[in-house]
Write a protein that holds these residues in place. Sequence first.
Motif, mmCIF file in Angstrom:
data_model
loop_
_atom_site.group_PDB
_atom_site.id
_atom_site.type_symbol
_atom_site.label_atom_id
_atom_site.label_comp_id
_atom_site.label_asym_id
_atom_site.label_seq_id
_atom_site.Cartn_x
_atom_site.Cartn_y
_atom_site.Cartn_z
ATOM 1 N N GLU A 76 1.121 3.462 -3.591
ATOM 2 C CA GLU A 76 0.363 4.713 -3.587
ATOM 3 C C GLU A 76 1.261 5.937 -3.474
ATOM 4 O O GLU A 76 0.995 6.962 -4.100
ATOM 5 N N HIS B 161 -5.671 0.251 -0.094
ATOM 6 C CA HIS B 161 -4.797 -0.757 -0.696
ATOM 7 C C HIS B 161 -4.357 -1.781 0.343
ATOM 8 O O HIS B 161 -4.360 -2.997 0.087
ATOM 9 N N ARG C 154 0.389 1.219 -12.983
ATOM 10 C CA ARG C 154 -0.120 0.304 -11.954
ATOM 11 C C ARG C 154 -0.494 -1.038 -12.567
ATOM 12 O O ARG C 154 -0.200 -2.099 -12.019
ATOM 13 N N GLY D 87 0.811 -1.209 0.000
ATOM 14 C CA GLY D 87 0.000 0.000 0.000
ATOM 15 C C GLY D 87 0.843 1.257 0.000
ATOM 16 O O GLY D 87 0.601 2.192 -0.774
ATOM 17 N N ASP E 143 -5.138 -5.879 0.326
ATOM 18 C CA ASP E 143 -4.119 -6.917 0.370
ATOM 19 C C ASP E 143 -4.197 -7.746 1.647
ATOM 20 O O ASP E 143 -3.958 -8.961 1.625
ATOM 21 N N ASN F 100 -6.450 -3.454 -12.378
ATOM 22 C CA ASN F 100 -5.592 -2.478 -11.713
ATOM 23 C C ASN F 100 -5.537 -1.153 -12.464
ATOM 24 O O ASN F 100 -5.353 -0.107 -11.838
#
Length: 272
Positions: free
Chosen positions: A182, A250, A211, A178, A254, A226
Amino acid sequence: MNQRSVEQNQPIEPAMPPAGNPDGTTRKALKIELLIVLGLSLGQSGVYSIVNLIDKMTRAPLGSQTTTLNNSLNKREYFDLTYQLLDIFFALVPVMLVFYLLWRLPGGNPFARLGFDLTKPFKDLGWGAGLFLAMGLGTLGVYAVGRALGLTTIIVPAALDDYWWTLPVLVLSAIRHGILEEVIVVGYLFERLGRLGWGKWQIIFTSAVLRGSYHLYQGFGPFIGNVAMGVVFGYVYSRRGRVMPLVIAHAFLDIAGFVGYALLGSAIGVGS
């Protein structure tokens, strides 16, 4: 998730900085910096992912192959743990580099510049949770369609041995992804491409395609999913100027995938 204040409707400087470089950095220097940062991080991953996809497609149909995430790195328990933690730590070094490069700019705190801080915890958590729910449902749908069409490999989100530290390491791995993705693919890319004079939607689509590129090793379904997620995340960032909600969403995605599979995957047949 409507905008509720005049402040939120103003242009967000970290997301779309004005063209030109008041700090004196030349366009050539910015381009070189971008290539280096991406070459050390997710741009490199994108290149490897493309090659890996070609390798898989020339071996057998994608639908018959398996992609395993979070593999064991050593047969000995505590060496495996050490390697896992080192892998997480060093994956975040490019993020440290990004904040260092932004810290050298005039304008103050680089964490505040990208909205990677704890100044708005409840708003960030609310937006993050909302994005997690929306993207989570979409991810499952794209995966199911991709599997049905034979465009996506079987994805095994976690293949660590069953130790006392397995779940904490999976959570840390999710948080790592994440933060890495990001901060670099959204916050940093928006800041730098904005300084190069790119328009908002040019940056959003470039960020989204990048991404998608480093997920191609999983097949075309994850690439498409994505890219779509990148468009949504990029637009939200362009409006709010904060990467923290994206990091939260994110990480939640996950964690749900990694930990959920580790706990229930084999029992319910997820990944088949």
